[in-house]
Design a protein around this motif. Structure first.
Motif, PDB file in Angstrom:
ATOM      1  N   LEU A 173       0.828  -1.204   0.000  1.00  0.00           N
ATOM      2  CA  LEU A 173       0.000   0.000   0.000  1.00  0.00           C
ATOM      3  C   LEU A 173       0.861   1.252   0.000  1.00  0.00           C
ATOM      4  CD1 LEU A 173      -2.533  -1.793   0.512  1.00  0.00           C
ATOM      5  CD2 LEU A 173      -3.287   0.004   2.042  1.00  0.00           C
ATOM      6  N   TRP A 174       2.051   1.159   0.608  1.00  0.00           N
ATOM      7  CA  TRP A 174       2.961   2.312   0.603  1.00  0.00           C
ATOM      8  C   TRP A 174       3.437   2.608  -0.819  1.00  0.00           C
ATOM      9  CZ3 TRP A 174       2.751   5.425   4.473  1.00  0.00           C
ATOM     10  CH2 TRP A 174       2.392   4.931   5.732  1.00  0.00           C
ATOM     11  N   GLU A 175       3.634   1.556  -1.610  1.00  0.00           N
ATOM     12  CA  GLU A 175       4.031   1.750  -3.009  1.00  0.00           C
ATOM     13  C   GLU A 175       2.949   2.509  -3.769  1.00  0.00           C
ATOM     14  OE1 GLU A 175       4.743  -0.962  -6.998  1.00  0.00           O
ATOM     15  OE2 GLU A 175       4.904  -1.919  -5.042  1.00  0.00           O
ATOM     16  N   LEU A 176       1.700   2.101  -3.576  1.00  0.00           N
ATOM     17  CA  LEU A 176       0.591   2.781  -4.259  1.00  0.00           C
ATOM     18  C   LEU A 176       0.476   4.224  -3.776  1.00  0.00           C
ATOM     19  CD1 LEU A 176      -2.140  -0.014  -4.161  1.00  0.00           C
ATOM     20  CD2 LEU A 176      -0.474   0.486  -5.971  1.00  0.00           C
ATOM     21  N   LEU A 224       1.232  10.096  -4.738  1.00  0.00           N
ATOM     22  CA  LEU A 224       1.913  11.326  -4.333  1.00  0.00           C
ATOM     23  C   LEU A 224       2.870  11.824  -5.414  1.00  0.00           C
ATOM     24  CD1 LEU A 224       2.560  10.264  -0.658  1.00  0.00           C
ATOM     25  CD2 LEU A 224       1.123  12.197  -1.376  1.00  0.00           C
ATOM     26  N   PHE A 225       3.562  10.892  -6.069  1.00  0.00           N
ATOM     27  CA  PHE A 225       4.464  11.267  -7.162  1.00  0.00           C
ATOM     28  C   PHE A 225       3.686  12.010  -8.254  1.00  0.00           C
ATOM     29  CE2 PHE A 225       6.421  10.612 -11.265  1.00  0.00           C
ATOM     30  CZ  PHE A 225       7.748  10.931 -11.028  1.00  0.00           C
ATOM     31  N   TYR A 245       6.809  15.045  -4.308  1.00  0.00           N
ATOM     32  CA  TYR A 245       7.906  14.097  -4.425  1.00  0.00           C
ATOM     33  C   TYR A 245       8.523  13.710  -3.083  1.00  0.00           C
ATOM     34  CZ  TYR A 245       7.401  15.754  -9.213  1.00  0.00           C
ATOM     35  OH  TYR A 245       6.900  16.114 -10.426  1.00  0.00           O
ATOM     36  N   ASP A 246       8.697  14.661  -2.173  1.00  0.00           N
ATOM     37  CA  ASP A 246       9.255  14.333  -0.851  1.00  0.00           C
ATOM     38  C   ASP A 246       8.369  13.314  -0.132  1.00  0.00           C
ATOM     39  OD1 ASP A 246      11.689  15.795  -0.628  1.00  0.00           O
ATOM     40  OD2 ASP A 246      10.549  17.640  -0.324  1.00  0.00           O
ATOM     41  N   GLU A 247       7.061  13.514  -0.226  1.00  0.00           N
ATOM     42  CA  GLU A 247       6.132  12.584   0.414  1.00  0.00           C
ATOM     43  C   GLU A 247       6.140  11.227  -0.289  1.00  0.00           C
ATOM     44  OE1 GLU A 247       2.223  14.416   1.766  1.00  0.00           O
ATOM     45  OE2 GLU A 247       3.032  15.969   0.415  1.00  0.00           O
ATOM     46  N   ALA A 248       6.316  11.246  -1.596  1.00  0.00           N
ATOM     47  CA  ALA A 248       6.395   9.986  -2.350  1.00  0.00           C
ATOM     48  C   ALA A 248       7.607   9.181  -1.894  1.00  0.00           C
ATOM     49  CB  ALA A 248       6.473  10.266  -3.853  1.00  0.00           C
ATOM     50  N   ILE A 249       8.730   9.854  -1.719  1.00  0.00           N
ATOM     51  CA  ILE A 249       9.953   9.191  -1.235  1.00  0.00           C
ATOM     52  C   ILE A 249       9.719   8.645   0.172  1.00  0.00           C
ATOM     53  CG2 ILE A 249      12.325   9.635  -0.479  1.00  0.00           C
ATOM     54  CD1 ILE A 249      12.440  11.672  -2.907  1.00  0.00           C
ATOM     55  N   ALA A 250       9.125   9.451   1.040  1.00  0.00           N
ATOM     56  CA  ALA A 250       8.863   9.012   2.414  1.00  0.00           C
ATOM     57  C   ALA A 250       7.947   7.792   2.439  1.00  0.00           C
ATOM     58  CB  ALA A 250       8.261  10.158   3.228  1.00  0.00           C
ATOM     59  N   ALA A 251       6.948   7.763   1.566  1.00  0.00           N
ATOM     60  CA  ALA A 251       6.045   6.608   1.511  1.00  0.00           C
ATOM     61  C   ALA A 251       6.809   5.352   1.104  1.00  0.00           C
ATOM     62  CB  ALA A 251       4.894   6.881   0.547  1.00  0.00           C
ATOM     63  N   LEU A 252       7.662   5.455   0.099  1.00  0.00           N
ATOM     64  CA  LEU A 252       8.443   4.291  -0.335  1.00  0.00           C
ATOM     65  C   LEU A 252       9.372   3.792   0.768  1.00  0.00           C
ATOM     66  CD1 LEU A 252       9.570   4.804  -4.046  1.00  0.00           C
ATOM     67  CD2 LEU A 252       8.085   3.027  -3.112  1.00  0.00           C
ATOM     68  N   ALA A 275      13.725   2.669  -9.145  1.00  0.00           N
ATOM     69  CA  ALA A 275      13.426   3.559 -10.280  1.00  0.00           C
ATOM     70  C   ALA A 275      12.507   4.692  -9.835  1.00  0.00           C
ATOM     71  CB  ALA A 275      12.804   2.768 -11.428  1.00  0.00           C
ATOM     72  N   HIS A 276      11.534   4.382  -9.002  1.00  0.00           N
ATOM     73  CA  HIS A 276      10.630   5.431  -8.511  1.00  0.00           C
ATOM     74  C   HIS A 276      11.381   6.420  -7.622  1.00  0.00           C
ATOM     75  CE1 HIS A 276       6.611   4.271  -9.966  1.00  0.00           C
ATOM     76  NE2 HIS A 276       7.152   3.064 -10.044  1.00  0.00           N
ATOM     77  N   PHE A 277      12.276   5.907  -6.773  1.00  0.00           N
ATOM     78  CA  PHE A 277      13.121   6.814  -5.989  1.00  0.00           C
ATOM     79  C   PHE A 277      13.915   7.723  -6.924  1.00  0.00           C
ATOM     80  CE2 PHE A 277      13.266   3.761  -2.233  1.00  0.00           C
ATOM     81  CZ  PHE A 277      12.772   4.655  -1.303  1.00  0.00           C
ATOM     82  N   ALA A 278      14.524   7.134  -7.955  1.00  0.00           N
ATOM     83  CA  ALA A 278      15.353   7.903  -8.890  1.00  0.00           C
ATOM     84  C   ALA A 278      14.549   9.017  -9.546  1.00  0.00           C
ATOM     85  CB  ALA A 278      15.950   6.974  -9.949  1.00  0.00           C
ATOM     86  N   ALA A 279      13.349   8.701 -10.016  1.00  0.00           N
ATOM     87  CA  ALA A 279      12.514   9.700 -10.685  1.00  0.00           C
ATOM     88  C   ALA A 279      12.140  10.833  -9.726  1.00  0.00           C
ATOM     89  CB  ALA A 279      11.259   9.049 -11.255  1.00  0.00           C
ATOM     90  N   ALA A 280      11.751  10.479  -8.505  1.00  0.00           N
ATOM     91  CA  ALA A 280      11.351  11.506  -7.535  1.00  0.00           C
ATOM     92  C   ALA A 280      12.533  12.394  -7.159  1.00  0.00           C
ATOM     93  CB  ALA A 280      10.749  10.852  -6.291  1.00  0.00           C
ATOM     94  N   TYR A 281      13.680  11.793  -6.889  1.00  0.00           N
ATOM     95  CA  TYR A 281      14.864  12.594  -6.569  1.00  0.00           C
ATOM     96  C   TYR A 281      15.244  13.506  -7.734  1.00  0.00           C
ATOM     97  CZ  TYR A 281      16.002  10.078  -2.230  1.00  0.00           C
ATOM     98  OH  TYR A 281      15.985   9.566  -0.961  1.00  0.00           O
TER      99      TYR A 281
END
Length: 180
Positions: free
Chosen positions: A87-90, A95-96, A101-108, A120-126
């Motif tokens: 669920l954190w991935e979703l 959020l992404f 983006y900061d919240e998307a990273i925190a969720a992951l 890859a999702h971390f990379a895109a958000a960063y």
């Protein structure tokens, strides 16, 4: 999976899990209207099931409605204080696409196990946060976990009804330095 989901529906077309299964299959087949029909039916039949709510939220996100998807996930997480890790991935994906983006990273970071696509999702958000060193590090972790991986192979696995959403994600991967 589709054969099994159809068989389950043939046995009981009032079973929410059967509609959820067919919706999940249809989403990954990129049959978004069919996915939505089954996932909305599953939610109607069992509005309190966290797994069904999450699959419905995933469909909403991938159909261009990340805000609605996030609301569904928030409600599901209130019902289950110990939600499944995915669920954190979703939540991160919603959020992404809301450009949080900061919240998307925190969720992951709440994931108990990371797979190649999470890097890859971390990379895109960063990258979209203009944090190039962290983006390159995450891109490198993606390539380590998936040798020969590329933007094209990543894109092929991501079902989106809205091309703009996929393009947004791919733009982040491009900026992170992943190979085409």
């Amino acid at each position: 999976a589709e054969v099994c989901a159809r068989a389950a529906l043939a046995l009981d077309d009032q079973d929410p899990a059967s509609h959820d299964a067919m919706g999940f299959v249809a989403l990954h087949q990129r049959r978004f209207d069919l996915a939505g029909m089954h996932l909305e039916r599953a939610v109607t039949l069992n509005p309190n099931d966290v797994y069904i709510a999450a699959d419905h939220a995933n469909w909403l996100i991938r159909s261009g409605r990340p805000g609605e998807g996030l609301l569904c996930l928030d409600a599901a997480m209130r019902r289950d204080p110990y939600p499944p890790t995915w669920l954190w991935e979703l939540r991160s994906n919603a959020l992404f696409h809301l450009k949080r983006y900061d919240e998307a990273i925190a969720a992951l970071r709440n994931m108990t196990a990371l797979h190649s696509w999470h890097h890859a999702h971390f990379a895109a958000a960063y990258a979209l946060l203009d944090r190039p060193e962290e983006a390159r590090r995450a891109a490198s972790e993606f390539l380590t976990a998936m040798p020969g991986g590329s933007i094209a192979t990543f894109a092929a696995a991501e079902p989106y009804a809205e091309q703009a959403l996929l393009d947004h994600l791919l733009d982040g991967l491009h900026k992170a330095g992943l190979p085409e």
